[in-house]
Motif scaffolding. Structure first.
Motif, PDB file in Angstrom:
ATOM      1  N   VAL A  45      35.841  43.359  52.080  1.00  0.00           N
ATOM      2  CA  VAL A  45      35.037  42.500  51.480  1.00  0.00           C
ATOM      3  C   VAL A  45      35.120  42.785  49.914  1.00  0.00           C
ATOM      4  N   GLY A  46      35.131  44.057  49.402  1.00  0.00           N
ATOM      5  CA  GLY A  46      35.096  44.311  48.128  1.00  0.00           C
ATOM      6  C   GLY A  46      36.383  43.725  47.508  1.00  0.00           C
ATOM      7  N   ALA A  47      37.646  43.918  48.132  1.00  0.00           N
ATOM      8  CA  ALA A  47      38.796  43.523  47.459  1.00  0.00           C
ATOM      9  C   ALA A  47      38.791  41.909  47.396  1.00  0.00           C
ATOM     10  N   PHE A  48      38.273  41.219  48.279  1.00  0.00           N
ATOM     11  CA  PHE A  48      38.162  39.798  48.495  1.00  0.00           C
ATOM     12  C   PHE A  48      37.246  39.310  47.111  1.00  0.00           C
ATOM     13  N   ILE A  49      36.067  40.183  47.079  1.00  0.00           N
ATOM     14  CA  ILE A  49      35.172  39.641  46.041  1.00  0.00           C
ATOM     15  C   ILE A  49      35.905  39.878  44.594  1.00  0.00           C
ATOM     16  N   GLY A  50      36.585  40.892  44.474  1.00  0.00           N
ATOM     17  CA  GLY A  50      37.494  41.294  43.166  1.00  0.00           C
ATOM     18  C   GLY A  50      38.366  40.150  42.899  1.00  0.00           C
ATOM     19  N   GLN A  51      39.088  39.640  43.949  1.00  0.00           N
ATOM     20  CA  GLN A  51      40.234  38.704  43.813  1.00  0.00           C
ATOM     21  C   GLN A  51      39.374  37.349  43.361  1.00  0.00           C
ATOM     22  N   ILE A  52      38.389  37.100  43.879  1.00  0.00           N
ATOM     23  CA  ILE A  52      37.581  35.790  43.475  1.00  0.00           C
ATOM     24  C   ILE A  52      37.189  35.918  42.055  1.00  0.00           C
ATOM     25  N   PHE A  53      36.618  36.933  41.625  1.00  0.00           N
ATOM     26  CA  PHE A  53      36.382  37.281  40.304  1.00  0.00           C
ATOM     27  C   PHE A  53      37.276  37.102  39.412  1.00  0.00           C
ATOM     28  N   ILE A  54      38.392  37.795  39.543  1.00  0.00           N
ATOM     29  CA  ILE A  54      39.659  37.671  38.737  1.00  0.00           C
ATOM     30  C   ILE A  54      40.114  36.242  38.513  1.00  0.00           C
ATOM     31  N   VAL A  55      40.110  35.474  39.656  1.00  0.00           N
ATOM     32  CA  VAL A  55      40.576  33.925  39.718  1.00  0.00           C
ATOM     33  C   VAL A  55      39.623  33.203  38.771  1.00  0.00           C
ATOM     34  N   ILE A  56      38.115  33.428  38.857  1.00  0.00           N
ATOM     35  CA  ILE A  56      37.166  32.637  37.925  1.00  0.00           C
ATOM     36  C   ILE A  56      37.551  32.931  36.812  1.00  0.00           C
ATOM     37  N   LEU A  57      37.686  34.482  36.363  1.00  0.00           N
ATOM     38  CA  LEU A  57      37.980  34.856  34.930  1.00  0.00           C
ATOM     39  C   LEU A  57      38.992  34.205  34.399  1.00  0.00           C
ATOM     40  N   LEU A  58      40.102  34.075  35.023  1.00  0.00           N
ATOM     41  CA  LEU A  58      41.321  33.363  34.614  1.00  0.00           C
ATOM     42  C   LEU A  58      41.063  32.091  34.167  1.00  0.00           C
ATOM     43  N   ILE A  59      40.345  31.316  34.936  1.00  0.00           N
ATOM     44  CA  ILE A  59      39.788  29.964  34.984  1.00  0.00           C
ATOM     45  C   ILE A  59      39.112  29.748  33.692  1.00  0.00           C
ATOM     46  N   VAL A  60      38.081  30.670  33.673  1.00  0.00           N
ATOM     47  CA  VAL A  60      37.436  30.581  32.164  1.00  0.00           C
ATOM     48  C   VAL A  60      38.105  30.980  31.168  1.00  0.00           C
ATOM     49  N   ILE A  61      39.053  31.958  31.174  1.00  0.00           N
ATOM     50  CA  ILE A  61      39.987  31.990  29.949  1.00  0.00           C
ATOM     51  C   ILE A  61      40.751  30.712  29.452  1.00  0.00           C
ATOM     52  N   ALA A  62      41.154  30.124  30.600  1.00  0.00           N
ATOM     53  CA  ALA A  62      42.060  29.016  30.216  1.00  0.00           C
ATOM     54  C   ALA A  62      41.394  27.894  29.634  1.00  0.00           C
ATOM     55  N   ILE A  63      40.065  27.586  30.230  1.00  0.00           N
ATOM     56  CA  ILE A  63      39.453  26.882  29.594  1.00  0.00           C
ATOM     57  C   ILE A  63      39.037  27.064  28.129  1.00  0.00           C
ATOM     58  N   PHE A  64      38.895  28.356  27.927  1.00  0.00           N
ATOM     59  CA  PHE A  64      38.350  28.723  26.477  1.00  0.00           C
ATOM     60  C   PHE A  64      39.713  28.535  25.776  1.00  0.00           C
ATOM     61  N   VAL A  65      40.749  28.832  26.273  1.00  0.00           N
ATOM     62  CA  VAL A  65      41.854  28.527  25.118  1.00  0.00           C
ATOM     63  C   VAL A  65      42.182  27.372  24.886  1.00  0.00           C
ATOM     64  N   ILE A  66      41.815  26.202  26.069  1.00  0.00           N
ATOM     65  CA  ILE A  66      41.995  25.093  25.829  1.00  0.00           C
ATOM     66  C   ILE A  66      41.029  24.539  24.729  1.00  0.00           C
ATOM     67  N   VAL A  67      39.649  24.949  24.744  1.00  0.00           N
ATOM     68  CA  VAL A  67      38.847  24.641  23.916  1.00  0.00           C
ATOM     69  C   VAL A  67      39.104  24.901  22.658  1.00  0.00           C
ATOM     70  N   VAL A  68      39.712  26.165  22.013  1.00  0.00           N
ATOM     71  CA  VAL A  68      40.023  26.806  21.041  1.00  0.00           C
ATOM     72  C   VAL A  68      41.099  25.906  20.376  1.00  0.00           C
ATOM     73  N   ILE A  69      41.998  25.706  21.482  1.00  0.00           N
ATOM     74  CA  ILE A  69      43.131  24.943  20.845  1.00  0.00           C
ATOM     75  C   ILE A  69      42.650  23.256  20.351  1.00  0.00           C
ATOM     76  N   PHE A  70      41.867  22.974  21.019  1.00  0.00           N
ATOM     77  CA  PHE A  70      41.450  21.674  20.697  1.00  0.00           C
ATOM     78  C   PHE A  70      40.641  21.319  19.627  1.00  0.00           C
ATOM     79  N   ARG A  71      40.014  22.635  19.323  1.00  0.00           N
ATOM     80  CA  ARG A  71      39.124  22.646  18.188  1.00  0.00           C
ATOM     81  C   ARG A  71      39.894  23.089  16.868  1.00  0.00           C
ATOM     82  N   SER A  72      40.946  23.562  17.064  1.00  0.00           N
ATOM     83  CA  SER A  72      41.731  24.084  16.005  1.00  0.00           C
ATOM     84  C   SER A  72      42.640  23.090  15.536  1.00  0.00           C
ATOM     85  N   ILE A  73      43.091  22.098  16.405  1.00  0.00           N
ATOM     86  CA  ILE A  73      43.984  20.925  15.794  1.00  0.00           C
ATOM     87  C   ILE A  73      43.363  19.727  15.513  1.00  0.00           C
ATOM     88  N   ARG A  74      43.584  19.168  14.419  1.00  0.00           N
ATOM     89  CA  ARG A  74      42.991  17.828  14.014  1.00  0.00           C
ATOM     90  C   ARG A  74      43.969  17.009  13.453  1.00  0.00           C
TER      91      ARG A  74
END
Length: 355
Positions: free
Chosen positions: A4-33
């Protein structure tokens, strides 16, 4: 069994990656005009003016730089609602204005004035009232170019620090009160009637002058024609008289022929209907006597000579009796002349009586 602990860790990693991707997209969007053409963008860094973005691709520092609303750099046309203006002669007129302006400095248009459109409208209204207030109604209606020039100069000077340039100011309409409009229409109608009457009078005057000139020329030409005709007629009569005179002198008529012609002419005198009284001249008896003496001998050789009645000398015989006497004498003269010509050896060559 699943860890169970390994499964929860994998889910956390996936969510973190998704958040990082969204953050990168927002940064890129706010950086380019991307700034479109004919627009400008004002960039603030931590709330302070940093720079003005030009049309094209521009990069910003995300979460530090902020882009304010874009400023239109094209020339703009703004029509303001009618404004009541009092003229120098205390008449209220309604004036519509149109202002042509352009933003030349995006930074000044953003920071020097809160709402430059409202400021331009209010400045136009106050300046228009100052300019038109010194003119009467007639000057205000006929001095649009002067008013436009004064408004443009004042607005251009006032809006220069706002980053604006006023190119033109036009008065779209000047509407005086209805009572003034009626008076102006009556005045214009009277002026048009006056001009029409003047033109009509001038036309009539010119027409009469031309007609008089034409009549004068016609009378002159007619007089010239009558003069030429009279001259030609007189010349013709003179030539005819001269020809008759020459013919008479060349023919060398004697007294007998002249007496005969005189007797032929007497009856024609009485043919006029206005002849009420005809006087028998004394030459009539002398003419008859001359004819009788000339042809008496020749007529006795051929036969008895007709007795010519000698009219009694009267002071005023009637016209009928005179005509009858003349006709009798003429007939007697004709018979005597015929008999004389018959007994004459060259009777065919005798000169015929003139008609």
């Amino acid at each position: 069994m699943v860890d169970v602990g390994a499964f929860i860790g994998q889910i956390f990693i996936v969510i973190l990656l998704i958040v990082i991707a969204i953050f990168v997209i927002v940064v890129i969007f706010r950086s380019i005009r991307i700034i479109p053409q004919a627009y400008a963008g004002v960039v603030e860094r931590l709330g302070r003016y940093q720079r003005t973005l030009q049309p094209g691709l521009n990069l910003l520092v995300p979460f530090i730089d902020r882009l304010r609303p874009l400023v239109d750099m094209r020339e703009q046309v703004v029509s303001f609602p009618p404004q009541p203006v009092i003229t120098e002669d205390n008449l209220v007129v309604s004036i519509d204005t149109v202002v042509y302006f352009q933003v030349t400095d995006a930074r000044a248009a953003t920071y020097e004035i809160a709402n430059y459109l409202s400021a331009v409208e209010q400045l136009t209204t106050t300046t228009l009232r100052n300019v038109v207030g010194g003119l009467n109604l007639e000057e205000a209606l006929t001095s649009r170019d002067n008013i436009n020039g004064q408004l443009r100069v004042v607005l251009d000077e006032a809006t220069g620090k706002w980053g604006l340039r006023v190119s033109r100011v036009e008065l779209k309409a000047i509407d005086p009160p209805h009572s003034i409009q009626d008076s102006m229409e009556k005045q214009m109608r009277a002026e048009r009637d006056r001009r029409a009457a003047i033109l009509t009078a001038e036309g009539s005057k010119q027409s009469q002058i031309l007609e008089a000139e034409g009549r004068r020329q016609a009378e002159i030409l007619k007089a010239e024609g009558d003069k030429q005709a009279a001259v030609l007629r007189a010349q013709g009569e003179a030539e005819a008289i001269e020809m008759v005179f020459n013919a008479i002198h060349n023919g060398d008529p004697d007294e007998k022929l002249l007496a005969y012609q005189y007797l032929q002419t007497l009856p024609k005198i009485s043919e006029s209907p206005s002849s009420k009284l005809w006087i028998i001249p004394s030459e009539l008896t002398e003419a008859l006597k001359g004819i009788g003496d000339a042809f008496g001998g020749r007529a006795g050789a051929s036969g008895p000579r007709p007795t010519t009645p000698r009219p009694t000398s009267t002071s005023s015989p009637t016209a009928a009796a005179a005509v009858a006497a003349a006709q009798e004498a003429a007939k007697a003269a004709d018979s005597i002349a015929s008999e004389a010509m018959a007994t004459t050896p060259n009777g065919g060559a005798a000169t015929p009586p003139a008609e």
